[in-house]
Design a protein around this motif. Structure first.
Motif, short mmCIF file in Angstrom:
data_model
loop_
_atom_site.label_atom_id
_atom_site.label_comp_id
_atom_site.label_asym_id
_atom_site.label_seq_id
_atom_site.Cartn_x
_atom_site.Cartn_y
_atom_site.Cartn_z
N LYS A 1 0.83 -1.19 0.00
CA LYS A 1 0.00 0.00 0.00
C LYS A 1 0.88 1.25 0.00
O LYS A 1 1.99 1.23 0.49
CB LYS A 1 -0.86 -0.05 1.26
N GLY A 2 0.36 2.33 -0.53
CA GLY A 2 1.11 3.58 -0.55
C GLY A 2 1.43 4.10 0.84
O GLY A 2 0.61 4.01 1.75
N GLY A 3 2.64 4.60 0.99
CA GLY A 3 3.03 5.22 2.25
C GLY A 3 3.51 4.28 3.34
O GLY A 3 3.64 4.69 4.49
N VAL A 4 3.80 3.02 2.97
CA VAL A 4 4.23 2.06 4.00
C VAL A 4 5.76 1.94 4.09
O VAL A 4 6.25 1.22 4.95
CB VAL A 4 3.61 0.66 3.79
N GLY A 5 6.50 2.63 3.23
CA GLY A 5 7.95 2.61 3.32
C GLY A 5 8.66 1.75 2.30
O GLY A 5 9.82 1.37 2.51
N LYS A 6 8.02 1.47 1.17
CA LYS A 6 8.65 0.63 0.14
C LYS A 6 9.93 1.25 -0.40
O LYS A 6 10.95 0.57 -0.53
CB LYS A 6 7.68 0.38 -1.02
N SER A 7 9.89 2.54 -0.70
CA SER A 7 11.08 3.22 -1.24
C SER A 7 12.20 3.25 -0.21
O SER A 7 13.37 3.02 -0.55
CB SER A 7 10.74 4.64 -1.68
N THR A 8 11.86 3.51 1.03
CA THR A 8 12.87 3.54 2.09
C THR A 8 13.50 2.17 2.27
O THR A 8 14.73 2.04 2.30
CB THR A 8 12.24 4.02 3.42
N CYS A 9 12.67 1.14 2.37
CA CYS A 9 13.19 -0.22 2.57
C CYS A 9 14.00 -0.71 1.37
O CYS A 9 15.06 -1.32 1.54
CB CYS A 9 12.04 -1.19 2.85
N SER A 10 13.53 -0.41 0.15
CA SER A 10 14.27 -0.86 -1.03
C SER A 10 15.60 -0.12 -1.15
O SER A 10 16.61 -0.71 -1.54
CB SER A 10 13.43 -0.70 -2.29
N SER A 11 15.61 1.15 -0.78
CA SER A 11 16.87 1.92 -0.81
C SER A 11 17.86 1.36 0.20
O SER A 11 19.05 1.18 -0.11
CB SER A 11 16.59 3.40 -0.51
N LEU A 12 17.39 1.09 1.40
CA LEU A 12 18.27 0.51 2.43
C LEU A 12 18.76 -0.87 2.00
O LEU A 12 19.92 -1.22 2.23
CB LEU A 12 17.54 0.44 3.76
N GLY A 13 17.88 -1.66 1.38
CA GLY A 13 18.29 -2.97 0.89
C GLY A 13 19.37 -2.89 -0.17
O GLY A 13 20.32 -3.68 -0.19
N ALA A 14 19.24 -1.91 -1.06
CA ALA A 14 20.24 -1.73 -2.12
C ALA A 14 21.58 -1.32 -1.53
O ALA A 14 22.64 -1.83 -1.92
CB ALA A 14 19.76 -0.70 -3.13
N VAL A 15 21.56 -0.40 -0.57
CA VAL A 15 22.80 0.04 0.07
C VAL A 15 23.44 -1.11 0.84
O VAL A 15 24.65 -1.32 0.77
CB VAL A 15 22.53 1.26 0.99
N LYS A 16 22.62 -1.90 1.52
CA LYS A 16 23.14 -3.08 2.25
C LYS A 16 23.81 -4.04 1.26
O LYS A 16 24.89 -4.56 1.52
CB LYS A 16 22.02 -3.79 2.99
N SER A 17 23.17 -4.23 0.13
CA SER A 17 23.70 -5.16 -0.87
C SER A 17 25.07 -4.71 -1.40
O SER A 17 25.99 -5.53 -1.51
CB SER A 17 22.71 -5.29 -2.03
N ILE A 18 25.21 -3.42 -1.71
CA ILE A 18 26.52 -2.98 -2.21
C ILE A 18 27.57 -3.00 -1.12
O ILE A 18 28.74 -3.24 -1.39
CB ILE A 18 26.45 -1.60 -2.90
N ASN A 19 27.16 -2.80 0.13
CA ASN A 19 28.11 -2.89 1.25
C ASN A 19 28.59 -4.32 1.46
O ASN A 19 29.66 -4.54 2.04
CB ASN A 19 27.50 -2.35 2.54
#
Length: 90
Positions: free
Chosen positions: A10-28
């Motif tokens: 659903k909109g506003g649940v933090g998908k962009s935030t979680c996906s961004s953090l996941g991407a940063v974790k992955s490159i780390n």
């Protein structure tokens, strides 16, 4: 092995935030990551304070981001399917 993570909800649940953090974790962890927003109301530009479009843009080493136009991609796909079918059924 390559992995794909898809964040939906659903909109506003933090998908962009979680996906961004996941991407940063992955490159780390030493991986390469492409973070692609298919949401018509893109907001990765707000998170990373950069502009993005449908072409992957390097943000830091091993992290690329794009904000795809899902409507345009859908229309292009339908057009290519129509062309293939016309080629089959002449």
């Amino acid at each position: 092995m390559k992995k794909a993570y898809i964040y939906i909800g659903k909109g506003g649940v933090g998908k962009s935030t979680c996906s961004s953090l996941g991407a940063v974790k992955s490159i780390n962890e030493g991986n390469k990551a492409l973070l692609d927003s298919l949401d018509p109301a893109h907001n990765l530009h707000d998170i990373f304070n950069m502009t993005f479009d449908n072409k992957p843009k390097k943000v830091v080493d091993n992290l690329y981001i794009r904000e795809s136009n899902i409507t345009k991609l859908g229309k292009e796909y339908i057009k290519s399917m129509q062309q293939q079918l016309k080629g089959i059924y002449r």
